[in-house]
Design an enzyme around this catalytic site. Structure first.
Site, mmCIF file in Angstrom:
data_model
loop_
_atom_site.group_PDB
_atom_site.id
_atom_site.type_symbol
_atom_site.label_atom_id
_atom_site.label_comp_id
_atom_site.label_asym_id
_atom_site.label_seq_id
_atom_site.Cartn_x
_atom_site.Cartn_y
_atom_site.Cartn_z
ATOM 1 N N SER A 1 122.569 -22.663 103.268
ATOM 2 C CA SER A 1 122.136 -22.678 101.859
ATOM 3 C C SER A 1 122.389 -21.312 101.236
ATOM 4 O O SER A 1 122.681 -20.335 101.945
ATOM 5 C CB SER A 1 120.646 -23.008 101.766
ATOM 6 O OG SER A 1 119.891 -21.896 102.240
ATOM 7 N N ASP B 1 125.399 -25.715 101.494
ATOM 8 C CA ASP B 1 124.363 -26.606 100.968
ATOM 9 C C ASP B 1 123.944 -26.112 99.568
ATOM 10 O O ASP B 1 123.641 -24.926 99.397
ATOM 11 C CB ASP B 1 123.165 -26.540 101.939
ATOM 12 C CG ASP B 1 122.127 -27.603 101.683
ATOM 13 O OD1 ASP B 1 122.464 -28.656 101.119
ATOM 14 O OD2 ASP B 1 120.963 -27.381 102.088
ATOM 15 N N ASP C 1 126.265 -28.424 93.511
ATOM 16 C CA ASP C 1 125.100 -29.126 92.983
ATOM 17 C C ASP C 1 124.963 -28.844 91.483
ATOM 18 O O ASP C 1 124.336 -27.869 91.073
ATOM 19 C CB ASP C 1 123.843 -28.671 93.752
ATOM 20 C CG ASP C 1 122.598 -29.399 93.277
ATOM 21 O OD1 ASP C 1 122.691 -30.191 92.319
ATOM 22 O OD2 ASP C 1 121.521 -29.171 93.866
ATOM 23 N N HIS D 1 112.675 -32.195 98.481
ATOM 24 C CA HIS D 1 112.747 -31.069 99.423
ATOM 25 C C HIS D 1 111.357 -30.572 99.832
ATOM 26 O O HIS D 1 110.400 -30.711 99.082
ATOM 27 C CB HIS D 1 113.531 -29.920 98.790
ATOM 28 C CG HIS D 1 114.980 -30.236 98.593
ATOM 29 N ND1 HIS D 1 115.530 -30.484 97.364
ATOM 30 C CD2 HIS D 1 115.986 -30.370 99.490
ATOM 31 C CE1 HIS D 1 116.822 -30.745 97.499
ATOM 32 N NE2 HIS D 1 117.134 -30.687 98.784
ATOM 33 N N GLY D 2 111.288 -29.976 101.023
ATOM 34 C CA GLY D 2 110.065 -29.309 101.451
ATOM 35 C C GLY D 2 109.149 -30.188 102.287
ATOM 36 O O GLY D 2 109.500 -31.314 102.660
ATOM 37 N N GLY E 1 116.606 -33.933 101.248
ATOM 38 C CA GLY E 1 115.149 -34.030 101.321
ATOM 39 C C GLY E 1 114.662 -35.100 102.266
ATOM 40 O O GLY E 1 113.718 -35.821 101.981
ATOM 41 N N ILE F 1 118.353 -32.458 106.876
ATOM 42 C CA ILE F 1 117.050 -32.142 107.475
ATOM 43 C C ILE F 1 116.946 -30.634 107.683
ATOM 44 O O ILE F 1 117.751 -30.034 108.389
ATOM 45 C CB ILE F 1 116.896 -32.884 108.827
ATOM 46 C CG1 ILE F 1 116.878 -34.398 108.566
ATOM 47 C CG2 ILE F 1 115.617 -32.438 109.554
ATOM 48 C CD1 ILE F 1 117.047 -35.250 109.800
HETATM 49 P P1 13P Z 1 114.109 -31.291 103.757
HETATM 50 O O1 13P Z 1 113.345 -30.241 103.009
HETATM 51 O O2 13P Z 1 113.481 -32.629 103.594
HETATM 52 O O3 13P Z 1 114.345 -30.928 105.169
HETATM 53 O O4 13P Z 1 115.558 -31.412 103.041
HETATM 54 C C1 13P Z 1 116.596 -30.522 103.364
HETATM 55 C C2 13P Z 1 117.760 -30.621 102.443
HETATM 56 O O5 13P Z 1 117.903 -31.528 101.650
HETATM 57 C C3 13P Z 1 118.785 -29.582 102.547
HETATM 58 O O6 13P Z 1 119.753 -29.693 101.558
HETATM 59 O O1 G3H Z 2 117.730 -28.041 100.279
HETATM 60 C C1 G3H Z 2 117.345 -26.923 100.584
HETATM 61 C C2 G3H Z 2 117.358 -26.464 101.983
HETATM 62 O O2 G3H Z 2 116.225 -26.894 102.667
HETATM 63 C C3 G3H Z 2 117.551 -24.984 102.029
HETATM 64 O O3 G3H Z 2 116.409 -24.320 101.689
HETATM 65 O O4 G3H Z 2 117.095 -22.658 99.967
HETATM 66 O O5 G3H Z 2 115.022 -22.330 101.363
HETATM 67 O O6 G3H Z 2 117.302 -22.093 102.388
HETATM 68 P P1 G3H Z 2 116.452 -22.751 101.317
HETATM 69 ZN ZN ZN Z 3 119.002 -30.474 99.703
#
Ligand code: 13P
Ligand code: G3H
Ligand code: ZN
Length: 333
Positions: free
Chosen positions: A56, A94, A116, A190-191, A235, A278
């Site tokens: 990310s 990502d 995105d 997310h989260g 997510g 994930i």
């Molecule tokens: P989670 O927060 O559900 O693990 O999702 C991760 C994600 O979408 C990364 O792009």
């Molecule tokens: O979708 C987001 C991912 O979980 C990455 O999270 O931006 O905190 O690295 P982050």
């Molecule tokens: Zn994501």
């Protein structure tokens, strides 16, 4: 300019085609550090599962893009050393949020990028995604676009409310942009707090929150418009309650943490959903193991004594996802 093929990485094209035909999904696991990467590669090598390593914007800022790229290159060699003869490993950006960021990753050896533009007005999302696709395809790098907005708050991914993907837009979007896969919004977020308690019901036996169902009608609508097109779910952590309980038992304060039930992900994996993201579950597995060591062995100060158990716990989680949720085991021999 480094081409990912010289690093032993692959793009997502063939992988996604086979996943849709075979009724399974490829795991896309985020990584920020060595222990996570080791756990991912060990799990993928042991189960012979294709795997997507996701970086990310936050991971780039935390660990450095160059270092993460070399770690991914090392991961291919490590996988072979573990006896995985033909590792299928994708290095993916990502939530790329600009053309420049995507270009920088492509130039450095990433085999796949996500642009995105889901928060932008539709036409701006189309234009930005197309610009990235036009650049990426020159190097056979695959591109994930996104339509619809996921709710949730993380470092670089923020939205208060979700907006489901509109099936009536997906043909126009994929045709105009030429993207290789499409992330959609069907209620995941997310989260580790994917739903507010007021959106959930409570299981009278356990007292646990039960989330509202995902919008499979929206997924069906998208698949009807775009038969056989690769769909991505972000997510998609399930927020295992045993990890949450361990964290809270040893001093954590995770309140009302709730994820996507595994049955729903299993159902999605059998459809055109061929990439499931994930990250949070791995964070929970790591934190639970570390908290336990800190609480039960307070004299311990060798990081290997807590990062080692954290790595084992993440590996167990990744193997579980691969075999019992996504069904991608044995698909990359
Ligand atoms: P989670 O927060 O559900 O693990 O999702 C991760 C994600 O979408 C990364 O792009
Ligand atoms: O979708 C987001 C991912 O979980 C990455 O999270 O931006 O905190 O690295 P982050
Ligand atoms: Zn994501």
């Amino acid at each position: 300019m480094v081409n990912y093929k010289d690093l032993g990485l692959v793009n997502t094209r063939e992988m996604f085609k086979k996943a849709i035909e075979g009724g399974y999904a490829i795991p896309a696991f985020n990584f920020n550090n060595m222990e996570q990467l080791q756990a991912i590669i060990q799990a993928a090598a042991e189960t012979k599962s294709p795997v997507i390593l996701q970086v990310s914007k936050g991971a780039r800022a935390y660990a450095n893009q160059t270092l993460l790229r070399y770690m991914a290159e090392g991961a291919v060699q490590y996988a072979k050393e573990l006896g995985w003869e033909h590792p299928q490993i994708v290095l993916h950006l990502d939530h790329g949020d600009s053309f420049e960021l995507c270009k920088s990753c492509i130039d450095m050896g990433f085999s796949s990028v996500m642009i995105d533009g889901s928060h932008l007005p539709y036409e701006e999302n189309v234009a930005l995604t197309k610009k990235v696709v036009d650049y990426a395809h020159q190097f056979d790098v695959t591109v994930e676009g996104e339509l619809g907005v996921l709710a949730g708050v993380e470092d670089d991914v923020k939205a208060e409310h979700h907006t489901y993907t509109k099936p009536e837009e997906v043909v126009d979007f994929t045709t105009k942009t030429g993207c290789d896969s499409l992330a959609i919004s069907i209620g995941t977020s997310h989260g580790a707090n994917k739903f507010k308690p007021e959106q959930c019901t409570r299981d009278p036996k356990t007292g646990r929150l039960v989330p509202p169902p995902l919008a499979f009608d929206v997924l069906d609508g998208v698949m009807k418009e775009l038969p056989g097109f690769p769909i991505v779910l972000h997510g998609s952590s399930s927020v295992p309650q045993e990890e949450v309980d361990t964290i809270n038992k040893y001093g954590g304060a995770l309140k009302d943490a709730i994820g996507i039930p595994e049955e729903e992900l299993r159902k999605a994996a059998k459809s055109a959903v061929c990439k499931i993201n994930i990250d949070s579950d791995s964070r929970l597995a790591m934190t639970a193991a570390i908290r336990e060591v800190f609480a039960t062995k307070p004299a311990e100060f060798d990081p290997r004594k807590y990062l080692g158990p954290a790595r084992e716990n993440m590996k167990k989680l990744y193997i579980h996802k691969i075999i019992n949720v996504l069904g991608s085991d044995g698909k990359a021999l």
